[in-house]
Motif scaffolding. Structure first.
Motif, PDB file in Angstrom:
ATOM      1  N   ARG A  22      23.760  37.480  45.187  1.00 25.67           N
ATOM      2  CA  ARG A  22      23.025  38.598  45.775  1.00 25.67           C
ATOM      3  C   ARG A  22      23.988  39.581  46.460  1.00 25.67           C
ATOM      4  N   MET A  23      24.977  39.046  47.158  1.00 31.88           N
ATOM      5  CA  MET A  23      25.936  39.909  47.840  1.00 31.88           C
ATOM      6  C   MET A  23      26.821  40.644  46.850  1.00 31.88           C
ATOM      7  N   ASN A  24      27.139  39.989  45.745  1.00 30.01           N
ATOM      8  CA  ASN A  24      28.066  40.536  44.761  1.00 30.01           C
ATOM      9  C   ASN A  24      27.438  41.613  43.883  1.00 30.01           C
ATOM     10  N   ALA A  25      26.130  41.517  43.670  1.00 31.17           N
ATOM     11  CA  ALA A  25      25.462  42.416  42.727  1.00 31.17           C
ATOM     12  C   ALA A  25      25.393  43.838  43.275  1.00 31.17           C
ATOM     13  N   SER A  26      25.585  44.798  42.387  1.00 31.00           N
ATOM     14  CA  SER A  26      25.498  46.213  42.772  1.00 31.00           C
ATOM     15  C   SER A  26      24.476  46.985  41.957  1.00 31.00           C
ATOM     16  N   VAL A  27      23.806  46.307  41.023  1.00 32.78           N
ATOM     17  CA  VAL A  27      22.895  47.023  40.132  1.00 32.78           C
ATOM     18  C   VAL A  27      21.718  47.624  40.894  1.00 32.78           C
ATOM     19  N   SER A 111      38.438  48.150  30.943  1.00 28.65           N
ATOM     20  CA  SER A 111      38.079  47.277  32.061  1.00 28.65           C
ATOM     21  C   SER A 111      36.919  47.910  32.810  1.00 28.65           C
ATOM     22  N   ARG A 112      36.185  47.097  33.546  1.00 27.58           N
ATOM     23  CA  ARG A 112      35.163  47.696  34.407  1.00 27.58           C
ATOM     24  C   ARG A 112      35.799  48.554  35.499  1.00 27.58           C
ATOM     25  N   ASN A 113      37.079  48.316  35.790  1.00 30.26           N
ATOM     26  CA  ASN A 113      37.731  49.103  36.846  1.00 30.26           C
ATOM     27  C   ASN A 113      37.874  50.571  36.451  1.00 30.26           C
ATOM     28  N   GLY A 233      41.878  52.872  41.736  1.00 32.99           N
ATOM     29  CA  GLY A 233      41.621  52.699  43.159  1.00 32.99           C
ATOM     30  C   GLY A 233      41.286  53.974  43.897  1.00 32.99           C
ATOM     31  N   ASP A 234      41.245  55.092  43.189  1.00 27.06           N
ATOM     32  CA  ASP A 234      41.008  56.393  43.816  1.00 27.06           C
ATOM     33  C   ASP A 234      39.531  56.627  44.057  1.00 27.06           C
ATOM     34  N   ASN A 321      40.077  46.885  44.460  1.00 25.05           N
ATOM     35  CA  ASN A 321      39.556  45.821  45.315  1.00 25.05           C
ATOM     36  C   ASN A 321      38.035  45.914  45.332  1.00 25.05           C
ATOM     37  N   LYS A 322      37.391  44.766  45.494  1.00 26.69           N
ATOM     38  CA  LYS A 322      35.925  44.755  45.487  1.00 26.69           C
ATOM     39  C   LYS A 322      35.347  45.607  46.606  1.00 26.69           C
TER      40      LYS A 322
END
Length: 337
Positions: A22-27, A111-113, A233-234, A321-322
């Motif tokens: 739950r904490m990790n999800a961003s959808v 990548s997702r990044n 990272g920007d 970073n997350k």
């Protein structure tokens, strides 16, 4: 792809703890990037085909499948899945469900990044254009009132003490001048979002023979980013845009404050239409300028969004970073407020 592990893959023996998931999800908030994510993926697939990394048939099937998935997610026919964490994995998993193995090849050399950095820049550019359009609408309304009140005189103030007479038109045009600067600042902030990070990978690009200029052109960027570590990272562009929003709202707050003062019995300069006021549950004679007060109050919220962004990025080592996930909600909030 659509199982309980989400993006964890074969490296992990099990799924995230439910509380961690739950904490990790961003959808729950990055669903706003849906159209931009699909546009980026279609451009990426077309580039892969142009370089012979996937077939033309795959690229066409991916593009058609993505368009169908976008429609089904946007209309609610497909539900967002928190187990898939974010908009990117939701779209990609549904694409695989839609077209099969060709869908798995979409993530080649990506990548997702760099994907989320691209999506956010596309969002920021589109948001800046909408914000500038809305600023222009307010400016036009001010001009209409200014033309109607060229000969309306009122006291001019310094230190909130009456100083010199002035025209209401001149007073209103002071806010037009402020908003012209707001328009310029938001337009300028959008320029920092006009460099494509796609192709930067997780942090160190890819050894595959991609063509970053191809995706740049496909997405309407004017240039590509030059350093992959910085690119993923920007979030400067988000900080600048939110800062410009905050200052624009400070100007609206000043206007709201004056309307509150002017509508009071002590000043009595204006009457705000009842459609934009509220009453009192105890005092039936009251006509309260709630909308002007809310405009004034919401400024603190947007300033808070800017402070949040600055605080999130202030101590981050390169590259991704997350923590950067936490830059999204302040951006959306500032734009939507």
């Amino acid at each position: 792809m659509s199982g309980p592990k989400g993006a964890r893959g074969k490296r992990f023996s099990g799924a995230l703890d439910p509380a961690a998931a739950r904490m990790n999800a961003s959808v729950g908030f990055d669903y706003r990037l849906l159209s931009h994510d699909v546009a980026g993926s279609i451009a990426h697939a077309n580039m892969l085909a142009s370089r012979g990394l996937i077939t033309d048939a795959d690229a066409k099937e991916i593009a058609a499948g993505l368009s169908r998935v976008e429609t089904r997610l946007a209309t609610g026919e497909l539900a967002w899945d928190d187990a898939l964490e974010d908009v990117h994995m939701n779209v990609e998993a549904r694409l695989v469900d839609e077209i099969g193995e060709a869908g798995r090849r979409l993530h080649t050399a990506r990548s997702r990044n760099d994907q989320v950095a691209t999506d956010l820049k596309l969002y920021a550019r589109a948001a800046a254009a909408q914000l500038c359009m809305r600023i222009d609408q307010v400016r036009r309304a001010l001009l209409v009132q200014a033309r109607a009140h060229v000969d309306t005189l009122l006291p001019g103030y310094t230190h909130l003490q009456r100083a010199q007479p002035t025209r209401l038109a001149h007073h209103l045009l002071a806010y037009d001048a402020m908003m012209s600067r707001d328009h310029a600042r938001i337009s300028d902030a959008a320029k920092r979002a006009d460099a494509s990070p796609l192709g930067s990978g997780a942090l160190a690009a890819t050894t595959l023979p991609i063509d970053r200029e191809h995706t740049m052109r496909g997405l309407g960027f004017s240039q590509v980013t030059r350093n992959s570590l910085d690119a993923v990272g920007d979030r400067d562009f988000a900080i600048e845009l939110v800062g410009a929003c905050a200052l624009a709202h400070v100007h609206l707050s000043r206007l709201g404050e004056e309307l509150v003062l002017w509508a009071s019995q002590e000043f009595g300069f204006v009457k705000i239409g009842e459609a934009y006021c509220s009453g009192s549950s105890l005092m039936p004679q009251k006509v309260n300028p709630d909308l002007a007060e809310l405009v004034r109050a919401k400024t603190g919220r947007i300033i808070g969004d800017w402070v949040t962004l600055m605080t999130v990025v202030k101590g981050l080592p390169l590259a991704y970073n997350k923590d950067l996930q936490e830059t999204q909600e302040p951006l959306y909030d500032a734009v939507e407020t």
